[in-house]
Write a protein that holds these residues in place. Sequence first.
Motif, PDB file in Angstrom:
ATOM      1  N   LYS A   7       0.850  -1.215   0.074  1.00  0.00           N
ATOM      2  CA  LYS A   7      -0.063   0.050   0.048  1.00  0.00           C
ATOM      3  C   LYS A   7       0.913   1.401  -0.056  1.00  0.00           C
ATOM      4  N   SER A   8       1.731   1.179   0.801  1.00  0.00           N
ATOM      5  CA  SER A   8       2.810   2.582   0.908  1.00  0.00           C
ATOM      6  C   SER A   8       3.542   2.646  -0.108  1.00  0.00           C
ATOM      7  N   ALA A   9       3.778   1.666  -1.116  1.00  0.00           N
ATOM      8  CA  ALA A   9       4.486   2.059  -2.269  1.00  0.00           C
ATOM      9  C   ALA A   9       3.590   1.860  -3.770  1.00  0.00           C
ATOM     10  N   LYS A  10       2.212   1.724  -3.194  1.00  0.00           N
ATOM     11  CA  LYS A  10       1.226   1.817  -4.374  1.00  0.00           C
ATOM     12  C   LYS A  10       1.569   0.910  -5.379  1.00  0.00           C
ATOM     13  N   GLN A  11       1.777  -0.270  -5.074  1.00  0.00           N
ATOM     14  CA  GLN A  11       2.387  -1.252  -5.994  1.00  0.00           C
ATOM     15  C   GLN A  11       1.544  -2.561  -5.526  1.00  0.00           C
ATOM     16  N   PHE A  12       1.278  -3.310  -6.677  1.00  0.00           N
ATOM     17  CA  PHE A  12       0.835  -4.776  -6.413  1.00  0.00           C
ATOM     18  C   PHE A  12       1.199  -5.573  -7.582  1.00  0.00           C
ATOM     19  N   SER A  13       1.544  -6.961  -7.231  1.00  0.00           N
ATOM     20  CA  SER A  13       2.083  -7.738  -7.986  1.00  0.00           C
ATOM     21  C   SER A  13       1.452  -9.076  -8.105  1.00  0.00           C
ATOM     22  N   LEU A  14       1.552  -9.880  -9.102  1.00  0.00           N
ATOM     23  CA  LEU A  14       1.184 -11.214  -9.341  1.00  0.00           C
ATOM     24  C   LEU A  14       2.314 -12.436  -9.481  1.00  0.00           C
ATOM     25  N   HIS A  15       2.258 -13.275  -8.652  1.00  0.00           N
ATOM     26  CA  HIS A  15       3.318 -14.007  -8.526  1.00  0.00           C
ATOM     27  C   HIS A  15       2.558 -15.466  -9.133  1.00  0.00           C
ATOM     28  N   ILE A  16       3.119 -16.181 -10.029  1.00  0.00           N
ATOM     29  CA  ILE A  16       2.701 -17.600 -10.626  1.00  0.00           C
ATOM     30  C   ILE A  16       3.808 -18.543 -10.192  1.00  0.00           C
ATOM     31  N   MET A  17       3.511 -19.353  -9.137  1.00  0.00           N
ATOM     32  CA  MET A  17       4.743 -20.267  -8.795  1.00  0.00           C
ATOM     33  C   MET A  17       4.474 -21.541  -9.472  1.00  0.00           C
ATOM     34  N   ASP A  18       5.618 -22.440  -9.776  1.00  0.00           N
ATOM     35  CA  ASP A  18       5.584 -23.656 -10.504  1.00  0.00           C
ATOM     36  C   ASP A  18       5.025 -23.327 -11.758  1.00  0.00           C
ATOM     37  N   SER A  19       5.185 -22.127 -12.655  1.00  0.00           N
ATOM     38  CA  SER A  19       4.680 -21.875 -13.976  1.00  0.00           C
ATOM     39  C   SER A  19       4.682 -23.122 -14.811  1.00  0.00           C
ATOM     40  N   GLN A  20       3.465 -23.079 -15.409  1.00  0.00           N
ATOM     41  CA  GLN A  20       3.225 -24.225 -16.515  1.00  0.00           C
ATOM     42  C   GLN A  20       2.905 -23.697 -17.741  1.00  0.00           C
ATOM     43  N   PRO A  21       3.113 -24.518 -18.895  1.00  0.00           N
ATOM     44  CA  PRO A  21       2.608 -24.108 -20.390  1.00  0.00           C
ATOM     45  C   PRO A  21       1.313 -23.736 -20.682  1.00  0.00           C
ATOM     46  N   GLY A  22       0.532 -24.449 -19.607  1.00  0.00           N
ATOM     47  CA  GLY A  22      -0.946 -23.810 -19.601  1.00  0.00           C
ATOM     48  C   GLY A  22      -1.249 -22.506 -19.113  1.00  0.00           C
ATOM     49  N   ASP A  23      -0.313 -21.663 -18.366  1.00  0.00           N
ATOM     50  CA  ASP A  23      -0.200 -20.535 -17.894  1.00  0.00           C
ATOM     51  C   ASP A  23      -0.085 -19.501 -18.756  1.00  0.00           C
ATOM     52  N   SER A  24       0.502 -19.854 -19.860  1.00  0.00           N
ATOM     53  CA  SER A  24       0.791 -19.025 -21.143  1.00  0.00           C
ATOM     54  C   SER A  24      -0.462 -18.400 -21.563  1.00  0.00           C
ATOM     55  N   ALA A  25      -0.415 -16.884 -21.352  1.00  0.00           N
ATOM     56  CA  ALA A  25      -1.662 -16.288 -21.558  1.00  0.00           C
ATOM     57  C   ALA A  25      -0.947 -14.619 -21.485  1.00  0.00           C
ATOM     58  N   THR A  26      -2.123 -13.754 -21.811  1.00  0.00           N
ATOM     59  CA  THR A  26      -1.854 -12.322 -21.310  1.00  0.00           C
ATOM     60  C   THR A  26      -2.620 -12.116 -19.951  1.00  0.00           C
ATOM     61  N   TYR A  27      -2.094 -11.489 -19.255  1.00  0.00           N
ATOM     62  CA  TYR A  27      -2.224 -11.039 -17.841  1.00  0.00           C
ATOM     63  C   TYR A  27      -2.592  -9.693 -17.689  1.00  0.00           C
ATOM     64  N   PHE A  28      -3.642  -9.002 -17.038  1.00  0.00           N
ATOM     65  CA  PHE A  28      -4.143  -7.834 -17.086  1.00  0.00           C
ATOM     66  C   PHE A  28      -4.131  -7.554 -15.527  1.00  0.00           C
ATOM     67  N   CYS A  29      -3.389  -6.452 -14.879  1.00  0.00           N
ATOM     68  CA  CYS A  29      -3.895  -5.967 -13.563  1.00  0.00           C
ATOM     69  C   CYS A  29      -4.938  -5.041 -13.842  1.00  0.00           C
ATOM     70  N   ALA A  30      -5.686  -4.566 -12.812  1.00  0.00           N
ATOM     71  CA  ALA A  30      -6.860  -3.702 -12.950  1.00  0.00           C
ATOM     72  C   ALA A  30      -6.964  -2.974 -11.577  1.00  0.00           C
ATOM     73  N   VAL A  31      -7.417  -1.700 -11.717  1.00  0.00           N
ATOM     74  CA  VAL A  31      -7.712  -0.880 -10.641  1.00  0.00           C
ATOM     75  C   VAL A  31      -9.287  -0.251 -10.565  1.00  0.00           C
ATOM     76  N   THR A  32      -9.829  -0.132  -9.291  1.00  0.00           N
ATOM     77  CA  THR A  32     -11.005   0.394  -9.287  1.00  0.00           C
ATOM     78  C   THR A  32     -11.237   1.033  -7.619  1.00  0.00           C
ATOM     79  N   LYS A  33     -12.363   1.751  -7.629  1.00  0.00           N
ATOM     80  CA  LYS A  33     -12.493   2.033  -6.297  1.00  0.00           C
ATOM     81  C   LYS A  33     -14.024   2.034  -6.043  1.00  0.00           C
ATOM     82  N   SER A  34     -14.378   1.971  -4.882  1.00  0.00           N
ATOM     83  CA  SER A  34     -15.617   1.534  -4.535  1.00  0.00           C
ATOM     84  C   SER A  34     -16.742   2.818  -5.075  1.00  0.00           C
TER      85      SER A  34
END
Lengths: 114, 112
Positions: free
Chosen positions: B68-95
């Motif tokens: 929160k302090s750095a205003k950053q977030f990340s996605l970690h995919i452990m034990d990545s598999q060929p089936g994970d091959s895709a495009t990944y999008f982060c998104a933001v919104t507010k209430s």
Amino acid sequence: DSGVTQTPKHLITATGQRVTLRCSPRSGDLSVYWYQQSLDQGLQFLIHYYNGEERAKGNILERFSAQQFPDLHSELNLSSLELGDSALYFCASSMGTFSGNTIYFGEGSWLTVV
Amino acid sequence: QQQVKQSPQSLIVQKGGISIINCAYENTAFDYFPWYQQFPGKGPALLIAIRPDVSEKKEGRFTISFNKSAKQFSLHIMDSQPGDSATYFCAVTKSGNTPLVFGKGTRLSVIA
């Protein structure tokens, strides 16, 4: 299958023409969102309807318009088409208006303007 | 003005490795941070999401880390598999009635 249905899947049309993209949301979902996806701009929000009423507008051109009908399906109208309008147009739906709800995307409508 | 910046644009990871995708935002009012996964010819689908009251959320091999302090977030995919091959999008919104704003996407290729 997300439950969101979009037609047509592919469309090729000439510059200056007008097209209509159709979306049926998931059963029970009252919100419909339209997004445009292009290689250089990513996913751009166009417009949001909730139960027939426009709720938010994004980067939607004046040549574009949308509506949501009483049966909750939605249509996106694109007119005076230009080459730059070629993109993948997604419809998405969710139960409510709060964006924290899961938004489900359809498979998109590929528009090619030639 | 880009509300959320995503990096890298593309990523190649060996099978079994860890894939890490990062996003940074400016508006501290954002309070919902989902990640979407998109396979070719398909629409994006929600993968995992986090709210700012927690610093980490894990679902199977997928973990969101939130700073929160750095205003950053990340996605970690452990034990990545060929089936994970895709495009990944982060998104933001507010209430409230605020649409999701997406990052520009990361194309992940997991090679054997």
